[in-house]
Scaffold this motif. Structure first.
Motif, PDB file in Angstrom:
ATOM      1  N   UNK A  12      49.323  32.938  43.578  1.00  0.00           N
ATOM      2  CA  UNK A  12      49.030  34.281  44.064  1.00  0.00           C
ATOM      3  C   UNK A  12      49.347  34.479  45.542  1.00  0.00           C
ATOM      4  N   UNK A  13      49.672  33.435  46.253  1.00  0.00           N
ATOM      5  CA  UNK A  13      50.063  33.528  47.662  1.00  0.00           C
ATOM      6  C   UNK A  13      51.115  32.475  47.963  1.00  0.00           C
ATOM      7  N   UNK A  14      51.919  32.687  49.011  1.00  0.00           N
ATOM      8  CA  UNK A  14      52.921  31.686  49.383  1.00  0.00           C
ATOM      9  C   UNK A  14      52.294  30.358  49.784  1.00  0.00           C
ATOM     10  N   UNK A  15      53.083  29.310  49.708  1.00  0.00           N
ATOM     11  CA  UNK A  15      52.630  27.976  50.123  1.00  0.00           C
ATOM     12  C   UNK A  15      52.153  28.036  51.564  1.00  0.00           C
ATOM     13  N   UNK A  23      43.642  36.808  43.985  1.00  0.00           N
ATOM     14  CA  UNK A  23      43.834  38.257  44.003  1.00  0.00           C
ATOM     15  C   UNK A  23      42.944  38.862  42.919  1.00  0.00           C
ATOM     16  N   UNK A  24      42.135  39.901  43.251  1.00  0.00           N
ATOM     17  CA  UNK A  24      41.249  40.488  42.243  1.00  0.00           C
ATOM     18  C   UNK A  24      42.026  41.183  41.135  1.00  0.00           C
ATOM     19  N   UNK A  25      41.677  40.865  39.901  1.00  0.00           N
ATOM     20  CA  UNK A  25      42.309  41.465  38.731  1.00  0.00           C
ATOM     21  C   UNK A  25      41.258  41.646  37.639  1.00  0.00           C
ATOM     22  N   UNK A  64      31.607  39.725  33.798  1.00  0.00           N
ATOM     23  CA  UNK A  64      30.691  40.756  33.305  1.00  0.00           C
ATOM     24  C   UNK A  64      30.088  41.576  34.440  1.00  0.00           C
ATOM     25  N   UNK A  65      29.781  40.935  35.529  1.00  0.00           N
ATOM     26  CA  UNK A  65      29.135  41.639  36.633  1.00  0.00           C
ATOM     27  C   UNK A  65      30.068  42.701  37.223  1.00  0.00           C
ATOM     28  N   UNK A  66      31.313  42.332  37.470  1.00  0.00           N
ATOM     29  CA  UNK A  66      32.237  43.250  38.122  1.00  0.00           C
ATOM     30  C   UNK A  66      33.416  43.651  37.236  1.00  0.00           C
ATOM     31  N   UNK A  67      33.581  42.994  36.105  1.00  0.00           N
ATOM     32  CA  UNK A  67      34.722  43.281  35.242  1.00  0.00           C
ATOM     33  C   UNK A  67      36.019  42.702  35.760  1.00  0.00           C
ATOM     34  N   UNK A  68      35.913  41.788  36.744  1.00  0.00           N
ATOM     35  CA  UNK A  68      37.129  41.207  37.298  1.00  0.00           C
ATOM     36  C   UNK A  68      36.927  39.770  37.730  1.00  0.00           C
ATOM     37  N   UNK A  69      38.042  39.099  37.944  1.00  0.00           N
ATOM     38  CA  UNK A  69      38.086  37.747  38.493  1.00  0.00           C
ATOM     39  C   UNK A  69      39.182  37.739  39.557  1.00  0.00           C
ATOM     40  N   UNK A  70      39.277  36.668  40.310  1.00  0.00           N
ATOM     41  CA  UNK A  70      40.365  36.512  41.272  1.00  0.00           C
ATOM     42  C   UNK A  70      41.379  35.529  40.700  1.00  0.00           C
ATOM     43  N   UNK A  99      44.585  41.038  33.284  1.00  0.00           N
ATOM     44  CA  UNK A  99      45.576  42.117  33.318  1.00  0.00           C
ATOM     45  C   UNK A  99      46.747  41.832  34.248  1.00  0.00           C
ATOM     46  N   UNK A 100      46.566  40.983  35.264  1.00  0.00           N
ATOM     47  CA  UNK A 100      47.587  40.671  36.272  1.00  0.00           C
ATOM     48  C   UNK A 100      47.972  41.897  37.089  1.00  0.00           C
ATOM     49  N   UNK A 101      47.031  42.844  37.237  1.00  0.00           N
ATOM     50  CA  UNK A 101      47.192  43.981  38.137  1.00  0.00           C
ATOM     51  C   UNK A 101      46.173  43.834  39.253  1.00  0.00           C
ATOM     52  N   UNK A 102      46.624  43.915  40.483  1.00  0.00           N
ATOM     53  CA  UNK A 102      45.750  43.828  41.650  1.00  0.00           C
ATOM     54  C   UNK A 102      44.844  45.059  41.654  1.00  0.00           C
ATOM     55  N   UNK A 103      43.529  44.853  41.605  1.00  0.00           N
ATOM     56  CA  UNK A 103      42.606  45.988  41.535  1.00  0.00           C
ATOM     57  C   UNK A 103      42.540  46.772  42.841  1.00  0.00           C
ATOM     58  N   UNK A 104      43.053  46.230  43.936  1.00  0.00           N
ATOM     59  CA  UNK A 104      43.022  46.966  45.198  1.00  0.00           C
ATOM     60  C   UNK A 104      44.114  48.026  45.270  1.00  0.00           C
ATOM     61  N   UNK A 105      45.200  47.872  44.496  1.00  0.00           N
ATOM     62  CA  UNK A 105      46.288  48.851  44.546  1.00  0.00           C
ATOM     63  C   UNK A 105      46.888  49.169  43.172  1.00  0.00           C
ATOM     64  N   UNK A 106      46.344  48.565  42.118  1.00  0.00           N
ATOM     65  CA  UNK A 106      46.787  48.765  40.733  1.00  0.00           C
ATOM     66  C   UNK A 106      48.262  48.414  40.514  1.00  0.00           C
ATOM     67  N   UNK A 107      48.784  47.517  41.332  1.00  0.00           N
ATOM     68  CA  UNK A 107      50.168  47.053  41.222  1.00  0.00           C
ATOM     69  C   UNK A 107      50.184  45.652  40.611  1.00  0.00           C
ATOM     70  N   UNK A 108      51.298  45.256  39.984  1.00  0.00           N
ATOM     71  CA  UNK A 108      51.390  43.887  39.463  1.00  0.00           C
ATOM     72  C   UNK A 108      51.171  42.860  40.584  1.00  0.00           C
ATOM     73  N   UNK A 109      50.507  41.780  40.253  1.00  0.00           N
ATOM     74  CA  UNK A 109      50.261  40.719  41.227  1.00  0.00           C
ATOM     75  C   UNK A 109      51.574  39.991  41.489  1.00  0.00           C
ATOM     76  N   UNK A 110      52.044  39.985  42.736  1.00  0.00           N
ATOM     77  CA  UNK A 110      53.245  39.200  43.033  1.00  0.00           C
ATOM     78  C   UNK A 110      52.912  37.714  42.951  1.00  0.00           C
ATOM     79  N   UNK A 111      53.853  36.932  42.483  1.00  0.00           N
ATOM     80  CA  UNK A 111      53.600  35.489  42.391  1.00  0.00           C
ATOM     81  C   UNK A 111      54.653  34.732  43.186  1.00  0.00           C
TER      82      UNK A 111
END
Length: 119
Positions: A12-15, A23-25, A64-70, A99-111
């Motif tokens: 989810x981030x560069x080396x 990244x929250x999804x 369950x608490x937030x409906x998301x994981x990182x 879902x592999x969508x970043x919840x902060x911007x609803x865009x696909x998570x770059x890998x």
């Protein structure tokens, strides 16, 4: 682990990124999906395959608490993702549960894959 691609791919981030916890999804649970978090997955020391073991909880989903994981990265065999859950901590989950969508911007998570550190 000096080379992170020994354990996974699609990070989810560069080396070299410091202090990164994913990244929250959203957790995409559905009828019949086993979306539990498992504390163990890899079989052997070469990290090329695994099997879900040691569930973190008995219920059918995490987040369950937030409906998301990182989201952090994918196992080499593509059959597990490493994620951080707010209740249960770090673990492994099936890819179809995220879902592999970043919840902060609803865009696909770059890998990112090594070598992706700028020289």
């Amino acid at each position: 682990m000096w080379q992170r691609t020994n354990i996974g791919t699609k990070f989810s981030k560069p080396a070299g990124t410091k202090g990164h916890s994913g990244v929250p999804t959203k957790v995409a649970t559905g009828q019949g999906k086993d979306c539990r978090l498992y504390y163990n997955y890899f079989s052997g020391t070469n990290f090329t395959r695994g099997a879900f073991r040691d569930p973190a909880h008995p219920s059918d989903q995490i987040g369950k608490r937030s409906g998301q994981v990182n989201y952090r990265f994918q196992a080499l065999d593509g059959k597990a993702l490493v994620v951080l859950d707010g209740d249960y901590g770090w673990g492994f989950i099936r890819p179809e549960c995220v879902t592999m969508l970043d919840t902060t911007n609803n865009q696909p998570i770059p890998t990112f894959n090594d070598p992706d550190r700028k020289k």
